[in-house]
Motif scaffolding. Structure first.
Motif, short mmCIF file in Angstrom:
data_model
loop_
_atom_site.label_atom_id
_atom_site.label_comp_id
_atom_site.label_asym_id
_atom_site.label_seq_id
_atom_site.Cartn_x
_atom_site.Cartn_y
_atom_site.Cartn_z
N PRO A 166 0.82 -1.50 -0.28
CA PRO A 166 -0.12 -0.12 0.07
C PRO A 166 0.53 1.36 -0.28
CG PRO A 166 -0.70 -1.74 1.90
CD PRO A 166 0.37 -1.88 1.22
N GLU A 167 1.98 0.75 0.76
CA GLU A 167 2.52 2.11 0.57
C GLU A 167 3.56 2.44 -0.72
OE1 GLU A 167 3.79 -0.70 3.12
OE2 GLU A 167 2.09 0.11 4.19
N GLY A 168 4.06 0.97 -1.27
CA GLY A 168 4.03 1.54 -2.47
C GLY A 168 3.45 2.14 -3.55
N VAL A 169 2.48 1.54 -3.47
CA VAL A 169 1.12 2.49 -4.64
C VAL A 169 0.60 3.93 -4.38
CG1 VAL A 169 -1.50 1.94 -5.31
CG2 VAL A 169 -0.05 -0.10 -4.48
N ALA A 170 0.40 4.12 -3.00
CA ALA A 170 0.31 5.36 -2.82
C ALA A 170 1.74 6.22 -3.24
CB ALA A 170 0.78 5.66 -1.43
N ALA A 171 2.87 6.08 -2.60
CA ALA A 171 4.09 7.09 -2.97
C ALA A 171 4.35 6.87 -4.51
CB ALA A 171 5.37 5.92 -2.26
N PHE A 172 3.97 5.77 -5.33
CA PHE A 172 3.70 5.92 -6.95
C PHE A 172 2.67 7.10 -7.26
CE2 PHE A 172 2.15 4.73 -10.87
CZ PHE A 172 3.03 4.80 -11.61
N LYS A 173 1.36 6.85 -7.14
CA LYS A 173 0.48 8.06 -6.92
C LYS A 173 0.56 9.48 -6.28
CE LYS A 173 -3.82 5.87 -7.16
NZ LYS A 173 -4.07 4.65 -6.27
N ALA A 174 1.56 9.49 -6.19
CA ALA A 174 2.20 10.78 -4.91
C ALA A 174 2.31 11.44 -6.24
CB ALA A 174 2.74 10.42 -3.80
N VAL A 175 3.85 10.82 -6.39
CA VAL A 175 4.99 11.34 -7.35
C VAL A 175 3.95 11.41 -8.93
CG1 VAL A 175 6.30 8.33 -7.60
CG2 VAL A 175 7.43 11.02 -8.27
N THR A 176 3.98 10.33 -9.26
CA THR A 176 3.25 10.28 -10.54
C THR A 176 2.19 11.73 -10.85
OG1 THR A 176 1.98 8.49 -10.83
CG2 THR A 176 3.82 8.39 -11.52
N GLY A 177 1.42 11.70 -9.67
CA GLY A 177 0.53 12.84 -9.63
C GLY A 177 0.30 14.33 -9.67
N ASN A 178 1.88 14.29 -9.25
CA ASN A 178 2.18 15.90 -8.62
C ASN A 178 2.44 16.90 -10.20
OD1 ASN A 178 4.79 17.91 -8.68
ND2 ASN A 178 4.83 16.91 -6.13
N PRO A 179 1.90 17.73 -10.50
CA PRO A 179 1.91 18.35 -11.77
C PRO A 179 3.09 18.71 -12.31
CG PRO A 179 0.56 19.56 -10.32
CD PRO A 179 0.88 18.59 -9.41
N PHE A 180 4.43 18.94 -10.96
CA PHE A 180 5.90 19.25 -11.57
C PHE A 180 6.62 18.26 -11.69
CE2 PHE A 180 9.73 20.26 -9.62
CZ PHE A 180 9.82 21.18 -10.33
#
Lengths: 114, 131
Positions: free
Chosen positions: B55-69
């Protein structure tokens, strides 16, 4: 000892290595693109399945090693072209090398523990 | 004084240098390579979290690739990779004496610039889920 460290044939090996590692990465890219555009990353599970195949792990490792060698030659060339003071250049060379060795280990560990 | 250390003429007024198209594509090859090197840790991190089923990995992936910058950086790096890739093929062809003439070299440089931009668009559309 007086040794001239520039001139013909010095660096031929790196020139050749740059071509070979480049070709390895280009072929890998085409293979990976084929997987990606045929649903190989349609979901997180599919992506993991794509990357954990035996053949894929083998060529991914070749890609990582090629990339780091290729980047070493390329970045070293940039430092050699633009950074004149020997001490600064040597420091940058060392940092580049250490970074690339670390990245190679990190990326390989990601691929191989799958 | 050896041959090596003799004074050579220099012209390094960057704002006055007018590069031909092939020269422009060539300096972009170097810049894209440098950019890819500097961003390697980000790319390996994205690879790591993209393959992490926890779950941490999935969340981290979403967080990093979801960041517009970060997204913008990743699109930029896609272009850098594709330009470096196309330019690499051009260099290999010139190594085997294909397209060495000035006319052909200018044409292939134009092709590299156009093809890498077009492919970047395809990759960006795939990433954004257009197809």
């Amino acid at each position: 000892m007086n040794r001239i460290v520039v001139g013909a044939h010095y660096g031929l090996k790196d020139w050749l290595a740059q071509r070979i590692t480049g070709v390895v990465m280009a072929v890998y890219t085409v293979i990976l693109m084929f997987y990606l555009f045929t649903g190989g990353a349609a979901s997180a599970e599919a992506w993991r399945a794509t990357m954990s195949g035996g053949f894929m792990r083998f060529i991914s490792f070749l890609f990582i090693i090629s990339l780091c060698y290729h980047a070493w030659v390329g970045i070293r060339d940039i430092w050699m072209d633009y950074v004149k003071p020997t001490s600064v250049r040597l420091t940058l060379h060392t940092l580049t090398l250490l970074t690339l060795v670390g990245v190679a280990g990190w990326a390989t560990q990601i691929i191989w523990r799958l | 004084m050896s041959e090596i250390s003799k004074q050579r003429p220099k012209f390094l007024a960057i704002h006055e240098i007018r590069l031909p198209l092939a020269g422009f594509a060539s300096i972009l090859h170097r810049m894209s390579g440098a950019g890819l090197f500097l961003m390697l840790p980000l790319l390996v991190y994205v690879l790591q979290v993209s393959l992490d089923p926890s779950p941490e990995g999935v969340a981290a992936f979403k967080a990093v690739t979801g960041n517009p910058f970060v997204k913008l950086i990743l699109f930029g790096l896609s272009w850098a990779f594709l330009h470096h890739f196309c330019m690499g093929i051009r260099i290999l062809l010139i190594d085997v004496h294909v397209g060495v003439e000035k006319d052909a070299a200018t044409k292939s440089a134009t092709a590299v610039l156009a093809v890498s931009l077009a492919l970047t668009l395809v990759v960006a559309m795939k990433f954004l889920g257009v197809f």
